[in-house]
Design an enzyme around this catalytic site. Sequence first.
Site, short mmCIF file in Angstrom:
data_model
loop_
_atom_site.label_atom_id
_atom_site.label_comp_id
_atom_site.label_asym_id
_atom_site.label_seq_id
_atom_site.Cartn_x
_atom_site.Cartn_y
_atom_site.Cartn_z
CD GLU A 106 -3.18 -1.29 1.83
OE1 GLU A 106 -2.90 -0.30 2.69
OE2 GLU A 106 -3.85 -2.26 1.98
CD GLU A 111 -4.46 -7.93 0.60
OE1 GLU A 111 -5.04 -7.26 0.89
OE2 GLU A 111 -3.68 -7.80 1.39
C1 XIL Z 1 -5.46 -7.50 7.03
C2 XIL Z 1 -6.30 -8.31 8.32
O1 XIL Z 1 -7.60 -9.16 7.70
C3 XIL Z 1 -6.73 -8.18 9.84
O2 XIL Z 1 -7.26 -9.34 10.37
C4 XIL Z 1 -5.66 -7.53 11.11
O3 XIL Z 1 -6.31 -7.17 11.58
C5 XIL Z 1 -5.03 -5.55 9.95
O4 XIL Z 1 -4.90 -6.32 8.72
N1 XIL Z 1 -4.39 -5.07 2.78
C6 XIL Z 1 -3.63 -5.70 3.32
C7 XIL Z 1 -4.63 -6.91 4.67
O5 XIL Z 1 -2.74 -6.11 2.70
O6 XIL Z 1 -2.92 -7.19 5.32
C8 XIL Z 1 -5.49 -6.61 5.45
O7 XIL Z 1 -5.62 -7.63 6.34
C9 XIL Z 1 -6.38 -6.38 4.69
C10 XIL Z 1 -5.61 -5.10 4.28
#
Ligand code: XIL
Length: 339
Positions: free
Chosen positions: A125, A240
Amino acid sequence: MTATSAGRYVGAAVRIDQINAEPQLRSAILRDCGSITPEIHMKWDSLQPERGVWNFAPADGLASFARTNGLKVRGHALLWDQSTPGWVRDQLKATPNSWNHISRYFGTVMNRYRNAVDEWDVVNEPIDTEGGVNGLRKTVFYNAYGSSYIERALHEARFRAPTARLAINEYGLEYDNPVDEARRVAMLRLLERLRQNGVPIDVVGIQAHLDLGKGAPHGAAINAFFSVIADMGLKIAITELDVKEVSASGAVSTRDQRVADHVRAYLDIVNAHPAVMGVTTWGLSDRHSWLQNQPVSPTVNAARLNRGLPYDANLRAKPMHSTLHQAMTDAELAAVTTR
Ligand code: XIL
């Protein structure tokens, strides 16, 4: 079935505590996945919550689960502002010229998981076109090192894990609106800069947190975006995938079908690109989805579960499950007939 299309994998973000506690979840992973991503265990605040305190057990457990079952692991994520522990933030502020914190951390973690992880999200990000500087997010790393932290991190990662694929992972790149459009442009600018300067990068990770409230995935824009990335010689991973739908109206069956249709539309767009290596969903079951913790509008029943993953909260496969696997199979058949 471990679905592959033209060698593509299907994967999911998982947690070892959940795998160990839930045999059904474990079976679903083994049935569906060729790749897994640690949802939290390989984030810095999980691995090293305090200075000098290492918490390797969950990530080790996941790596060993992957090894036993022949699964690949996407290492997620080396640098992410939101998962940077407080003590590291303090260090970066106190000694912004020192790269030691980063190089030592990369050295330890990338070496420890060198046999398990074949692809690392090195920077997670980095883009922010609304509050950032020239499209880059003002992360704790940006504030310490300036925009070159991205180059430095990728060089460091290549040095520490010469055979792993290195990725930048980003969200908000799917839809037809000014913010997503600006984010696609900013991502391409960043990638061009890296390519021009010979910075090691292999993969662009596309998070693909989809949202029924944002209209259809913008096929033309995604096609243009992915084509430029492929022309730079980079691969693409969908990292994701899930679908925010909690505000959708209608019966559960209607909502589930809409999610499946949205996923199908998106996957048909992305799978047409040979650069796409695989698709990872952010979890498998709605029971564990991070979407349950996302803010929803006050008009939505707070008790309502978001139904944005392949399995429902009781581990029953939903239409999204068959759609995902069918889309991968169809893409494979299409690839075979055009070869
Ligand atoms: C999220 C997880 O799903 C949660 O359990 C944690 O508390 C925070 O992170 N983008 C990403 C992921 O790259 O690492 C994130 O995951 C969701 C958004």
